[in-house]
Structures are given as structure tokens and as C-alpha cells.
Write an enzyme that holds these catalytic residues in place. Structure first.
Site, short mmCIF file in Angstrom:
data_model
loop_
_atom_site.label_atom_id
_atom_site.label_comp_id
_atom_site.label_asym_id
_atom_site.label_seq_id
_atom_site.Cartn_x
_atom_site.Cartn_y
_atom_site.Cartn_z
N CYS A 66 0.01 3.81 2.65
CA CYS A 66 0.67 3.31 4.26
C CYS A 66 1.99 3.65 4.01
CB CYS A 66 0.49 1.71 4.18
SG CYS A 66 -1.37 1.30 3.93
N CYS A 89 0.83 -1.14 0.08
CA CYS A 89 -0.06 -0.02 0.00
C CYS A 89 0.72 1.22 -0.02
CB CYS A 89 -0.78 0.07 1.20
SG CYS A 89 -1.63 1.52 1.67
#
Length: 123
Positions: free
Chosen positions: A36, A33
Site C-alpha cells: 500500500c 501494508c
């Protein structure tokens, strides 16, 4: 020697982490991600700045059951717990100022007052 400012939490250690700490932030993330990975240094910096708060991370790939139990539908999702009570849950990465504001808000949150305000009063 490097100091780890965040802790990795698993399904097995999640409840114990909440049980033994007053304030716990939990970052639900995954290695693939992008947002993230961009949020990680901001989260780590906040952890260094607030040693009195536990900053936990949950790898949603490794801990799929925990992510499902927490109703994680998009990542990153940040949750905050105070005295084992969920007081914040929001998907999306915060910037440093937003995260700092959130940490201060949770620290200043008076749960007893919040509960009293939520309790219906008899006339």
C-alpha cells in the site's frame, strides 16, 4: 501550501463522493501494508495528472465497516466507479503504466453501450 490530490473517504462520505463525481477511483489501504505504501506515490501522481477524476483513499483500519461492505479481503484493493457504477475492482498494486491504462479505459468506457450489450435481446 501543498495541494492534496487525493481525498480521504469515510463510510459517511463514500456515497456522496460517488454521487457527486463522474469517475471515482478508490484505494483501500492501511498504514501497516508495505505494498500500500509503495503504491501511494503512483496513485498520487495519477491524481495530479487527472484532475478531472476523483482519487479517493479509504484507510481500512479506520473504516472497517466500509471495507467490509466493499468486500475487501486483501489490500491494497483498487476500485473504479463511473456514474456510480463499479466498473473495476482488483487487489494488488498497479505500476504507473498499468494505472494510467486503467484511468484511460474508465474514461473511455461507454456505460450505455455496456448496459445495452448486457441486456438480453428478444428475437
Amino acid at each position: 501550501m501543498t495541494t492534496t490530490t487525493t481525498i480521504d473517504v469515510t463510510e459517511q462520505s463514500f456515497a456522496q463522493t460517488l454521487e457527486s463525481n463522474d469517475i471515482v477511483f478508490v484505494d483501500f489501504w492501511a498504514a501497516w501494508c508495505g505494498p500500500c505504501r509503495m503504491f501511494a506515490p503512483t496513485y498520487d501522481a495519477a491524481a495530479e495528472k487527472h484532475p478531472d477524476v476523483v482519487f479517493a483513499k479509504v484507510d481500512t483500519e479506520a473504516e472497517q465497516a466500509l471495507a467490509a461492505a466493499a468486500n475487501i479481503t486483501s489490500i491494497p484493493t483498487l476500485m473504479a466507479f463511473k456514474n456510480k457504477t463499479l466498473v473495476f475492482s482488483q487487489p494488488g498494486a498497479l505500476n504507473a503504466a498499468g494505472l494510467e491504462e486503467l484511468v484511460q479505459s474508465v474514461k473511455n468506457l461507454d456505460l450505455d453501450r455496456l448496459r445495452a450489450d448486457a441486456t438480453p435481446h428478444n428475437a
